[in-house]
Design a protein around this motif. Structure first.
Motif, PDB file in Angstrom:
ATOM      1  N   TYR A  22       0.834  -1.420  -0.065  1.00 31.25           N
ATOM      2  CA  TYR A  22       0.019   0.225   0.045  1.00 31.25           C
ATOM      3  C   TYR A  22       1.040   1.012  -0.134  1.00 31.25           C
ATOM      4  N   TYR A  23       0.288   2.338  -0.461  1.00 30.14           N
ATOM      5  CA  TYR A  23       1.141   3.471  -0.063  1.00 30.14           C
ATOM      6  C   TYR A  23      -0.093   4.770  -0.569  1.00 30.14           C
ATOM      7  N   ILE A  24       0.261   6.647   0.471  1.00 24.18           N
ATOM      8  CA  ILE A  24      -0.711   7.371   0.598  1.00 24.18           C
ATOM      9  C   ILE A  24       0.255   8.165  -0.469  1.00 24.18           C
ATOM     10  N   GLU A  25      -1.001   9.099  -1.178  1.00 26.77           N
ATOM     11  CA  GLU A  25      -0.820  10.079  -2.047  1.00 26.77           C
ATOM     12  C   GLU A  25      -1.532  11.828  -0.878  1.00 26.77           C
ATOM     13  N   ALA A  26      -0.694  12.272  -1.238  1.00 26.36           N
ATOM     14  CA  ALA A  26      -1.025  13.661  -0.165  1.00 26.36           C
ATOM     15  C   ALA A  26      -0.867  15.192  -1.236  1.00 26.36           C
ATOM     16  N   HIS A  27      -2.553  15.118  -1.680  1.00 23.59           N
ATOM     17  CA  HIS A  27      -3.322  16.679  -2.739  1.00 23.59           C
ATOM     18  C   HIS A  27      -3.148  17.615  -1.829  1.00 23.59           C
ATOM     19  N   SER A  28      -2.737  18.910  -1.528  1.00 24.84           N
ATOM     20  CA  SER A  28      -3.631  20.262  -1.612  1.00 24.84           C
ATOM     21  C   SER A  28      -5.136  19.782  -1.906  1.00 24.84           C
ATOM     22  N   GLU A  29      -5.322  20.164  -0.587  1.00 23.96           N
ATOM     23  CA  GLU A  29      -7.315  20.451  -1.631  1.00 23.96           C
ATOM     24  C   GLU A  29      -7.684  21.915  -0.640  1.00 23.96           C
ATOM     25  N   PHE A  30      -7.958  21.802   0.406  1.00 20.23           N
ATOM     26  CA  PHE A  30      -8.259  23.426   1.125  1.00 20.23           C
ATOM     27  C   PHE A  30      -7.638  23.474   1.694  1.00 20.23           C
ATOM     28  N   GLU A  31      -7.079  25.421   2.168  1.00 26.57           N
ATOM     29  CA  GLU A  31      -6.250  25.705   3.856  1.00 26.57           C
ATOM     30  C   GLU A  31      -6.242  24.482   4.553  1.00 26.57           C
ATOM     31  N   LEU A  32      -7.223  24.110   5.281  1.00 28.22           N
ATOM     32  CA  LEU A  32      -7.597  23.072   6.316  1.00 28.22           C
ATOM     33  C   LEU A  32      -7.743  21.310   6.276  1.00 28.22           C
ATOM     34  N   SER A  33      -7.845  21.580   4.909  1.00 30.28           N
ATOM     35  CA  SER A  33      -8.242  19.811   4.737  1.00 30.28           C
ATOM     36  C   SER A  33      -7.286  19.426   3.506  1.00 30.28           C
ATOM     37  N   ASP A  34      -6.367  18.643   3.196  1.00 30.22           N
ATOM     38  CA  ASP A  34      -6.175  17.777   2.399  1.00 30.22           C
ATOM     39  C   ASP A  34      -7.212  16.985   1.473  1.00 30.22           C
ATOM     40  N   ARG A  35      -6.444  16.611  -0.179  1.00 24.54           N
ATOM     41  CA  ARG A  35      -6.741  15.194   0.064  1.00 24.54           C
ATOM     42  C   ARG A  35      -5.950  13.788  -0.233  1.00 24.54           C
ATOM     43  N   ILE A  36      -6.480  12.787   0.470  1.00 26.22           N
ATOM     44  CA  ILE A  36      -5.985  11.793   1.039  1.00 26.22           C
ATOM     45  C   ILE A  36      -5.953  10.535  -0.241  1.00 26.22           C
TER      46      ILE A  36
END
Length: 437
Positions: free
Chosen positions: A365-379
């Motif tokens: 498995y792996y995780i990718e983290a992307h920017s979404e909103f200032e107080l919330s990431d897209r995981i």
């Protein structure tokens, strides 16, 4: 400082001394280390002078707060200024893992290698290893990595027999286990689980092959209450062995290894001063989460003071049932730089990994983290599975039920996941990819 002798017997005696004796010895070594760093390192001369501090001002570990922290960025940008000895005195070059940035070269003197051997010898002794053990080291000794070198030096100092198996050839490891009868193994737990499964596929029961102790590196195998995680339980079950967790880094040149009680990694007070601090850099009480800050004592090549590891953990200060009175570092919650925010909830990747390890049929498995909103990431969580009935929705629901975060989940083939996570230039599988800006 050069020429200091390291004796595992004396180190074990110190660990069982009363708290006052331990603190007195540690502060004595800290004063020597501070004087050495100031005298020999251009970086720390600037640091002290800029802070208006002299070595004489640092008498105990409590005085370290008068100095600013050292960050990995400092090592990257001012590398040569950390050198306390000339290039000719350096006998080894190790590269950091590069997990959270580019790899940094840490040069070591002959004295530093003696220190490294002592650190691992006393760690293995504390875990119950003896000269009668034959230990398979499933970690790279090449590619300028410190881990395999450290385990080899420590085990040979202990008098144990070392099988240098490496981490890239499972068929070779299978032959070493079958033909050389190791009593102990050191390696990344997910790889050791895969090795055990391959042996089972070949008709062998790993639990009957004589491996009694396994030291797990690079991945946590305990929960915060010190019970074995799902991964730790699976490794223990397939090998029928006692599991030991450990925490280390190349910059620290020191490791924290479980004793048989499994209540956290024991600190060697003659090798390390540890602080645990909050977001503002203030010390947190024992038993509370904070960032681990390390001052490795006795390093002569590239000494460090107040190095920010970026790892979040708790420090436990009560005596251990094993008889040692040294402080212990609890399982790492996660890396500060990898902290994720999801709709008001803070989560670290290991919490998600722990859930995935409990789901039957997941193979990598792996995780990718992307920017979404200032107080919330897209995981985005990618899992490997051959079972077509294992759905992304089921995995997402399992994650949500445990940590109250429901990320995007994608099911791929185990081969696709391995291609992404297993990289030749890394010491262990890369399971977190940060694409946030």
């Amino acid at each position: 400082m050069p020429g200091r002798e390291f004796c595992a017997v004396k180190g074990a005696e110190l660990a069982r001394s009363d708290a006052e004796t331990i603190a007195r010895r540690q502060d004595e070594l800290l004063r020597r280390h501070v004087e050495y760093a100031y005298t020999r390192s251009a970086f720390y001369r600037r640091t002290f002078d800029g802070a208006g501090v002299t070595p004489a001002d640092i008498r105990t570990s409590a005085d370290l707060v008068r100095l600013p922290f050292t960050a990995k960025r400092d090592l990257e940008e001012c590398h040569a200024d950390f050198l306390a000895l000339g290039e000719g005195a350096m006998v080894d070059l190790c590269l950091t893992s590069g997990t959270t940035g580019k790899a940094v070269a840490m040069l070591q003197s002959a004295q530093d290698l003696k220190r490294l051997a002592y650190n691992e010898e006393i760690s293995f002794r504390g875990a119950g290893f003896t000269a009668d053990d034959r230990v398979l080291v499933v970690a790279a000794v090449d590619r300028c990595f410190m881990a395999g070198l450290a385990y080899f030096l420590g085990l040979t100092a202990l008098g144990a027999t070392v099988l240098r198996g490496g981490s890239s050839n499972i068929p070779l490891l299978m032959e070493l286990v079958k033909n050389c009868a190791p009593s102990g193994i050191v390696g990344v737990p997910s790889l050791l689980l895969a090795l055990g499964e391959r042996l089972q596929q070949g008709g062998l029961d790993p639990a009957r092959l004589g491996v009694r102790k396994i030291v797990c590196i690079g991945e946590p195998v305990r929960r915060q209450d010190f019970s074995l995680s799902a991964l730790g339980e699976r490794v223990a079950a397939i090998w029928g062995a006692q599991i030991f967790g450990t925490y280390a880094s190349t910059e620290m040149a020191t490791s924290f290894t479980d004793c048989p009680a499994g209540l956290g990694g024991h600190l060697h007070p003659d090798l390390m001063v540890v602080e645990v601090v909050d977001e503002e850099g203030r010390a947190v009480p024992p038993g509370e989460f904070g960032e681990v800050v390390a001052t490795p004592l006795g390093v002569t090549g590239m000494p460090l003071l107040r190095f920010r590891t970026g790892d979040i953990a708790k420090l436990h200060t009560e005596p251990c049932v094993c008889g040692r009175n040294t402080h212990r570092l609890g399982p790492v919650l996660g890396r500060k730089a990898q902290m994720l925010k999801y709709r008001g909830t803070t989560v670290y990747p290991p919490a998600i990994f722990s859930v995935l390890q409990e789901i039957e049929g997941i193979r990598g498995y792996y995780i990718e983290a992307h920017s979404e909103f200032e107080l919330s990431d897209r995981i985005r969580v990618v899992v490997g599975a051959q079972d077509s009935t294992l759905s992304a929705a089921y995995v997402a629901d399992r994650i949500s039920a445990t940590i109250r975060v429901k990320p995007e989940v994608v099911v791929a083939s185990p081969e696709e996941v391995q291609k992404k996570t297993v990289q030749d230039v890394k010491q262990k599988p890369v399971t977190f990819f940060d694409y946030r800006v």
